[in-house]
Motif scaffolding. Sequence first.
Motif, mmCIF file in Angstrom:
data_model
loop_
_atom_site.group_PDB
_atom_site.id
_atom_site.type_symbol
_atom_site.label_atom_id
_atom_site.label_comp_id
_atom_site.label_asym_id
_atom_site.label_seq_id
_atom_site.Cartn_x
_atom_site.Cartn_y
_atom_site.Cartn_z
ATOM 1 N N PHE A 106 -7.376 3.687 -3.592
ATOM 2 C CA PHE A 106 -6.125 3.012 -2.985
ATOM 3 C C PHE A 106 -4.919 2.826 -4.650
ATOM 4 O O PHE A 106 -5.086 3.083 -5.152
ATOM 5 C CB PHE A 106 -6.274 1.711 -2.630
ATOM 6 C CG PHE A 106 -6.837 1.580 -1.316
ATOM 7 C CD1 PHE A 106 -7.700 2.722 -0.371
ATOM 8 C CD2 PHE A 106 -6.035 0.902 -0.444
ATOM 9 C CE1 PHE A 106 -8.213 2.538 0.312
ATOM 10 C CE2 PHE A 106 -6.820 0.327 0.811
ATOM 11 C CZ PHE A 106 -8.122 1.397 1.600
ATOM 12 N N VAL A 145 1.098 -1.113 -0.276
ATOM 13 C CA VAL A 145 -0.132 -0.048 0.111
ATOM 14 C C VAL A 145 1.108 1.419 -0.153
ATOM 15 O O VAL A 145 1.720 1.276 0.973
ATOM 16 C CB VAL A 145 -0.532 0.211 1.231
ATOM 17 C CG1 VAL A 145 -1.783 1.037 1.205
ATOM 18 C CG2 VAL A 145 -1.908 -0.963 1.500
ATOM 19 N N ILE A 189 -1.649 1.066 -5.104
ATOM 20 C CA ILE A 189 -0.710 0.144 -4.188
ATOM 21 C C ILE A 189 -0.441 -0.432 -5.554
ATOM 22 O O ILE A 189 0.509 0.013 -6.717
ATOM 23 C CB ILE A 189 -1.598 -1.550 -4.217
ATOM 24 C CG1 ILE A 189 -2.584 -1.061 -5.418
ATOM 25 C CG2 ILE A 189 -2.446 -0.870 -2.776
ATOM 26 C CD1 ILE A 189 -3.320 -2.675 -5.282
#
Length: 60
Positions: free
Chosen positions: A31, A24, A33
């Motif tokens: 998000f 992450v 990632i």
Amino acid sequence: MNVNVGDIITMKKAHPCKSRDFEVLRIGADFKIRCLGCGREVMLPRSKAEKNIKSIKSKE
């Protein structure tokens, strides 16, 4: 869901490189990632990311 920057998450579906583990990089409405198999960075909406997380390994 308690996800922090730097955590390693395992997703239900694999990335095209066959890796399921991601680091992450950023948390917010999306998000960000990074795939630990090939290094590609992906941005996902929070709702989709939280639905597809199988397990979380904290950085500690």
